[in-house]
Design a protein around this motif. Structure first.
Motif, PDB file in Angstrom:
ATOM      1  N   GLU A  31      -5.184  -4.234  -3.404  1.00  0.00           N
ATOM      2  CA  GLU A  31      -4.279  -3.316  -4.096  1.00  0.00           C
ATOM      3  C   GLU A  31      -4.992  -2.028  -4.475  1.00  0.00           C
ATOM      4  O   GLU A  31      -4.457  -0.927  -4.282  1.00  0.00           O
ATOM      5  N   MET A  32      -6.195  -2.151  -5.008  1.00  0.00           N
ATOM      6  CA  MET A  32      -6.900  -0.975  -5.501  1.00  0.00           C
ATOM      7  C   MET A  32      -7.463  -0.139  -4.358  1.00  0.00           C
ATOM      8  O   MET A  32      -7.545   1.093  -4.469  1.00  0.00           O
ATOM      9  N   GLU A  35      -4.569   1.911  -3.334  1.00  0.00           N
ATOM     10  CA  GLU A  35      -4.213   2.939  -4.305  1.00  0.00           C
ATOM     11  C   GLU A  35      -5.270   4.035  -4.434  1.00  0.00           C
ATOM     12  O   GLU A  35      -4.919   5.211  -4.605  1.00  0.00           O
ATOM     13  N   HIS A  36      -6.539   3.647  -4.361  1.00  0.00           N
ATOM     14  CA  HIS A  36      -7.598   4.602  -4.694  1.00  0.00           C
ATOM     15  C   HIS A  36      -8.674   4.770  -3.629  1.00  0.00           C
ATOM     16  O   HIS A  36      -9.565   5.601  -3.791  1.00  0.00           O
ATOM     17  N   ARG A  48      -8.447  -5.610 -12.829  1.00  0.00           N
ATOM     18  CA  ARG A  48      -7.140  -5.850 -12.204  1.00  0.00           C
ATOM     19  C   ARG A  48      -6.943  -7.343 -11.914  1.00  0.00           C
ATOM     20  O   ARG A  48      -5.838  -7.863 -12.037  1.00  0.00           O
ATOM     21  N   ARG A 111       0.215  -3.867   4.201  1.00  0.00           N
ATOM     22  CA  ARG A 111      -0.688  -2.713   4.054  1.00  0.00           C
ATOM     23  C   ARG A 111      -1.752  -2.698   5.140  1.00  0.00           C
ATOM     24  O   ARG A 111      -2.922  -2.423   4.875  1.00  0.00           O
ATOM     25  N   PRO A 173      -1.572   4.033   3.782  1.00  0.00           N
ATOM     26  CA  PRO A 173      -1.357   4.516   2.420  1.00  0.00           C
ATOM     27  C   PRO A 173      -2.137   5.798   2.186  1.00  0.00           C
ATOM     28  O   PRO A 173      -2.996   6.176   2.969  1.00  0.00           O
ATOM     29  N   PRO A 175      -4.458   6.905  -0.538  1.00  0.00           N
ATOM     30  CA  PRO A 175      -5.181   6.540  -1.759  1.00  0.00           C
ATOM     31  C   PRO A 175      -5.282   7.697  -2.732  1.00  0.00           C
ATOM     32  O   PRO A 175      -5.592   8.829  -2.347  1.00  0.00           O
ATOM     33  N   ALA A 178       0.162  10.231  -5.650  1.00  0.00           N
ATOM     34  CA  ALA A 178       1.410   9.678  -6.173  1.00  0.00           C
ATOM     35  C   ALA A 178       2.530  10.016  -5.195  1.00  0.00           C
ATOM     36  O   ALA A 178       2.799  11.184  -4.935  1.00  0.00           O
TER      37      ALA A 178
END
Length: 218
Positions: A31-32, A35-36, A48, A111, A173, A175, A178
């Motif tokens: 997940e991270m 996201e990042h 997390r 993902r 994605p 990272p 938003a």
């Protein structure tokens, strides 16, 4: 009792709570990373996952090992979806392309695009676990595409590499950015792409079908 059996009995099995913690860490890391990016602090991954920092390092010696397990987790889950698609196509060949379509959307939800940023400098793509996982994934996707092609539903001028490039690009994605509602756009664009794969083809593609071997060479 032979020596091998005695040795096996002496090796303790991981406790259930330890296995759960390991799975939680891998899920949180995935997940991270999405996201990042892959350089997210492992302390944040631990937070997390709801475990202590020491628990992360007890399961994973370093970041490369954790990254490898995340990649393997995604690869295995996507392969599961492809094999489920093969079972559907075998049960009803008329649904072969529907099975391929379902697989592509499921792979996006896993993902799979997150694998691309993870395959950076310092990552060993030839680790035995990853080679085995990749072989299984490639075989499953190839089998699913072969069934859709044999049913006359998939155009003949594409190969597995074409599908994977589009999937990794469309589902990749972003990272650290938003983008509310990104998933709905991903699936919308994947649907447009999939419509272009259906037979009969409405245009002639430039170049040659892209194989996975060709992708690896580039």
């Amino acid at each position: 009792m032979d020596t091998a059996t005695a040795t096996q009995r002496r090796v303790p099995r991981p406790r259930a709570d330890a296995l759960r913690n390991r799975e939680r860490i891998v899920a949180a890391a995935r997940e991270m990373f999405v996201e990042h990016g892959p350089d997210v602090p492992l302390d944040e991954v631990a937070r997390r996952a709801g475990v202590g920092n020491a628990t992360v390092y007890r399961h994973f010696a370093d970041r490369p090992e954790l990254v490898r397990k995340v990649v393997l987790s995604v690869t295995d889950r996507v392969a599961d979806h492809a094999e489920a698609g093969i079972a559907t196509a075998d049960a009803d060949p008329d649904k072969a392309f529907d099975a391929l379509r379902t697989f592509v959307h499921a792979a996006a939800d896993e993902r799979i695009g997150a694998l691309c940023p993870l395959l950076s400098e310092g990552f060993d793509p030839y680790h035995p676990e990853l080679l085995d996982g990749r072989e299984r994934l490639e075989g499953a996707i190839t089998g699913l595409m072969d069934r859709a092609r044999a049913a006359g539903q998939l155009r003949t001028d594409i190969a597995v590499g074409d599908l994977m490039v589009a999937l990794s690009q469309l589902a990749r994605p972003l990272p650290g950015t938003a983008c509310p509602g990104a998933d709905s756009f991903i699936h919308r664009h994947l649907q447009l792409f999939l419509d272009g794969l259906m037979a009969p083809a409405r245009s002639e593609l430039p170049g040659e079908a892209t194989t996975l071997e060709a992708l690896r060479q580039h």
